[in-house]
Enzyme design. Structure first.
Site, PDB file in Angstrom:
ATOM      1  N   LYS A 123      -7.199   3.169   2.481  1.00  0.00           N
ATOM      2  CA  LYS A 123      -7.357   1.669   2.725  1.00  0.00           C
ATOM      3  C   LYS A 123      -8.979   1.584   2.905  1.00  0.00           C
ATOM      4  O   LYS A 123      -9.310   0.378   2.195  1.00  0.00           O
ATOM      5  CB  LYS A 123      -6.891   1.129   4.340  1.00  0.00           C
TER       6      LYS A 123
ATOM      7  N   LEU B 222      -4.102  -3.900  14.406  1.00  0.00           N
ATOM      8  CA  LEU B 222      -2.747  -3.430  14.836  1.00  0.00           C
ATOM      9  C   LEU B 222      -1.683  -4.736  15.010  1.00  0.00           C
ATOM     10  O   LEU B 222      -1.827  -5.580  15.831  1.00  0.00           O
ATOM     11  CB  LEU B 222      -2.756  -2.634  15.952  1.00  0.00           C
TER      12      LEU B 222
ATOM     13  N   THR C  92       0.923  -1.230   0.034  1.00  0.00           N
ATOM     14  CA  THR C  92       0.053  -0.080  -0.010  1.00  0.00           C
ATOM     15  C   THR C  92       0.872   1.169  -0.089  1.00  0.00           C
ATOM     16  O   THR C  92       1.963   1.205   0.680  1.00  0.00           O
ATOM     17  CB  THR C  92      -1.093  -0.018   1.141  1.00  0.00           C
TER      18      THR C  92
HETATM   19  N1  LIG Z   1       1.145  -3.531  10.264  1.00  0.00           N
HETATM   20  C1  LIG Z   1      -0.328  -3.339  10.524  1.00  0.00           C
HETATM   21  O1  LIG Z   1      -0.578  -3.342  11.882  1.00  0.00           O
HETATM   22  C2  LIG Z   1      -1.331  -3.526   9.642  1.00  0.00           C
HETATM   23  C3  LIG Z   1      -2.773  -3.587  10.089  1.00  0.00           C
HETATM   24  C4  LIG Z   1      -3.698  -3.825   8.970  1.00  0.00           C
HETATM   25  C5  LIG Z   1      -3.235  -3.819   7.555  1.00  0.00           C
HETATM   26  N2  LIG Z   1      -2.026  -3.749   7.324  1.00  0.00           N
HETATM   27  C6  LIG Z   1      -1.867  -3.765   5.824  1.00  0.00           C
HETATM   28  O2  LIG Z   1      -0.831  -4.511   5.695  1.00  0.00           O
HETATM   29  C7  LIG Z   1      -0.007  -4.006   4.472  1.00  0.00           C
HETATM   30  C8  LIG Z   1       1.360  -4.090   5.028  1.00  0.00           C
HETATM   31  O3  LIG Z   1       1.676  -3.425   6.018  1.00  0.00           O
HETATM   32  P1  LIG Z   1       3.287  -3.424   6.818  1.00  0.00           P
HETATM   33  O4  LIG Z   1       2.769  -3.164   8.188  1.00  0.00           O
HETATM   34  O5  LIG Z   1       3.753  -4.677   6.405  1.00  0.00           O
HETATM   35  O6  LIG Z   1       3.862  -2.070   6.240  1.00  0.00           O
HETATM   36  P2  LIG Z   1       5.227  -2.002   5.661  1.00  0.00           P
HETATM   37  O7  LIG Z   1       6.476  -2.820   6.234  1.00  0.00           O
HETATM   38  O8  LIG Z   1       5.531  -0.402   5.666  1.00  0.00           O
HETATM   39  O9  LIG Z   1       4.925  -2.481   4.155  1.00  0.00           O
HETATM   40  C9  LIG Z   1       4.461  -1.592   3.148  1.00  0.00           C
HETATM   41  C10 LIG Z   1       4.628  -2.320   1.783  1.00  0.00           C
HETATM   42  O10 LIG Z   1       4.025  -1.415   0.583  1.00  0.00           O
HETATM   43  C11 LIG Z   1       4.954  -1.423  -0.239  1.00  0.00           C
HETATM   44  N3  LIG Z   1       4.778  -0.098  -0.888  1.00  0.00           N
HETATM   45  C12 LIG Z   1       4.705   1.270  -0.438  1.00  0.00           C
HETATM   46  N4  LIG Z   1       4.507   1.945  -1.344  1.00  0.00           N
HETATM   47  C13 LIG Z   1       4.419   1.496  -2.406  1.00  0.00           C
HETATM   48  C14 LIG Z   1       4.192   1.708  -3.903  1.00  0.00           C
HETATM   49  N5  LIG Z   1       3.947   3.150  -4.298  1.00  0.00           N
HETATM   50  N6  LIG Z   1       4.060   0.709  -4.950  1.00  0.00           N
HETATM   51  C15 LIG Z   1       4.201  -0.311  -4.257  1.00  0.00           C
HETATM   52  N7  LIG Z   1       4.534  -0.727  -2.994  1.00  0.00           N
HETATM   53  C16 LIG Z   1       4.650  -0.041  -2.072  1.00  0.00           C
HETATM   54  C17 LIG Z   1       6.398  -1.428   0.368  1.00  0.00           C
HETATM   55  O11 LIG Z   1       7.153  -1.772  -0.718  1.00  0.00           O
HETATM   56  P3  LIG Z   1       8.490  -1.406  -0.727  1.00  0.00           P
HETATM   57  O12 LIG Z   1       9.465  -2.256   0.029  1.00  0.00           O
HETATM   58  O13 LIG Z   1       9.223  -1.526  -2.137  1.00  0.00           O
HETATM   59  O14 LIG Z   1       8.793  -0.067  -0.299  1.00  0.00           O
HETATM   60  C18 LIG Z   1       6.185  -2.462   1.560  1.00  0.00           C
HETATM   61  O15 LIG Z   1       6.335  -3.732   0.867  1.00  0.00           O
HETATM   62  C19 LIG Z   1      -0.729  -2.547   4.014  1.00  0.00           C
HETATM   63  O16 LIG Z   1      -1.519  -2.761   3.223  1.00  0.00           O
HETATM   64  C20 LIG Z   1      -1.257  -2.114   5.544  1.00  0.00           C
HETATM   65  O17 LIG Z   1      -2.068  -1.443   4.757  1.00  0.00           O
HETATM   66  C21 LIG Z   1      -1.103  -3.496   7.958  1.00  0.00           C
END
Ligand SMILES: NC(=O)c1ccc[n+]([C@@H]2O[C@H](COP(=O)([O-])OP(=O)(O)OC[C@H]3O[C@@H](n4cnc5c(N)ncnc54)[C@H](OP(=O)(O)O)[C@@H]3O)[C@@H](O)[C@H]2O)c1
Length: 338
Positions: free
Chosen positions: A172, A199, A86
């Site tokens: 989202k 979270l 995202t």
């Molecule tokens: N962690 C939580 O608590 C949580 C809870 C609910 C939902 N989520 C969802 O889970 C997903 C992953 O979150 P995370 O916590 O793992 O965060 P994260 O570690 O920051 O990962 C974000 C990911 O999105 C990619 N990304 C960012 N900008 C992008 C773009 N312009 N084009 C393509 N890819 C892009 C990043 O890729 P690069 O490495 O290439 O930058 C990275 O792989 C998200 O959709 C988030 O909304 C997370």
């Protein structure tokens, strides 16, 4: 043999959830296509290539949501697609004016690539509970319980807000609705699942503390920005839904391996107030010097009403104390906690 020939795609494989999911999929025998934005990023590429079985069953693709057609190549020939990536921060210079427009366009383009592939049987989107607020439409009060019928009302002005969380919540919420629209009446010829995760805490494969883990341990690091995010979640969701990274990834794989499943599922195993988190840390980790003001949060009686995923047969393995204890271990491993 069957699994090795089953190709699955994970967008955003180098992030917190993405890397953990890719590792599990490889462990379970799947062949994985994953995307990251920059193939020249040695740390991210190195992490993915070092995963067990990566040499034979992991293929990396470069794709950016701001150029959403780039995902087509990675999706081709796959049976299942996990859309995890995202946009968190806006990139100037593209046709989208903010992360909200980019996330919606990315979701649509990825769903279109699934249709075009002719091979995709199910699209699974990593959604967030931030799109499922139990606030009433005018934001003046909370419903009795939080479940899949809740959708965050637009344009709410809540305490502890900032432009990042507002854009993230909108992006989202709208991207999840866009993805779900492809599942209506089996429009795209494949099933669509959205998993709205709480979270996420616990261990990480990354070399730094993931943002969500940092928010979960904000009272211990005494970090005002992370604590503000924790309180924003609480103001938006009544209490804070939390889940362990291992359960998050197992739930994703559960949704892939079921013969048939579709629709929206909330994915959380504990619904707890910020004051209760502080209280747990004080009682169980007395070595931390925690400011007493962190015990001053709201005490709301909203219930967790979502049972859909459990009714499908999914079993959570990590309770509140395991999520919080493993988040502390992660913070220590990364050097953010003593
Ligand atoms: N962690 C939580 O608590 C949580 C809870 C609910 C939902 N989520 C969802 O889970 C997903 C992953 O979150 P995370 O916590 O793992 O965060 P994260 O570690 O920051 O990962 C974000 C990911 O999105 C990619 N990304 C960012 N900008 C992008 C773009 N312009 N084009 C393509 N890819 C892009 C990043 O890729 P690069 O490495 O290439 O930058 C990275 O792989 C998200 O959709 C988030 O909304 C997370």
């Amino acid at each position: 043999m069957e699994k090795m020939s089953c190709k699955v795609c994970v967008t955003g494989g180098s992030g917190y959830i993405g890397s953990y999911l890719v590792k599990k999929l490889l462990q379970k025998g799947y062949t994985v296509h994953t995307t990251l934005r920059n193939m020249g990023d040695h740390a991210k590429v190195g992490l993915l290539q070092s995963l067990p079985n990566a040499e034979t069953r992991l293929k990396l693709f470069q794709a950016d949501i701001y150029n959403p057609d780039e995902f087509e190549e990675a999706i081709k020939e796959c049976e299942f697609v996990f859309h995890v990536a995202t946009p968190l921060h806006h990139t100037e210079g593209f046709q989208y004016k903010n992360t909200i427009e980019a996330a919606i366009a990315g979701a649509k383009s990825i769903a279109m690539s699934c249709i075009k592939s002719g091979s995709v049987r199910r699209l699974i989107y990593t959604a967030t509970v931030m799109a499922a607020s139990p606030l009433t439409d005018d934001g003046s009060s909370f419903k009795d319980s939080m479940d899949e019928s809740c959708w965050t009302p637009p344009n709410l002005s809540l305490p502890y807000t900032n432009s990042f969380v507002e854009d993230y919540t909108d992006s989202k919420t709208l991207a999840e609705k866009e993805i779900l629209s492809f599942g209506n009446n089996n429009n795209g010829g494949f099933e669509v699942v959205t998993l709205a995760c709480g979270l996420v805490g616990g261990d990480a494969l990354l070399s730094y503390t993931p943002a969500s883990v940092a928010v979960l341990i904000a009272q211990l690091t005494d970090n005002p920005y992370h604590y503000q995010l924790l309180r924003f979640l609480e103001e938006s969701l009544g209490k804070i839904p939390i889940i362990h990274i291992d359960d998050v990834c197992e739930a994703h794989i559960f949704c892939m391996e079921k013969p048939s499943i579709h629709g929206r599922y909330l994915c959380t195993n504990s619904y707890i107030s910020s004051a209760e988190i502080t209280d747990y840390y004080q009682k169980n980790h007395p070595q931390f010097d925690i400011k007493p003001e962190y015990l001053n949060g709201p005490k709301r009686k909203i219930k967790w009403g979502s049972t859909k995923l459990i009714e499908e047969g999914f079993e959570y393995k990590y309770d509140t104390s395991m999520i919080l204890d493993d988040s502390i271990k992660c913070g220590r491993k990364m050097g953010d906690l003593q």
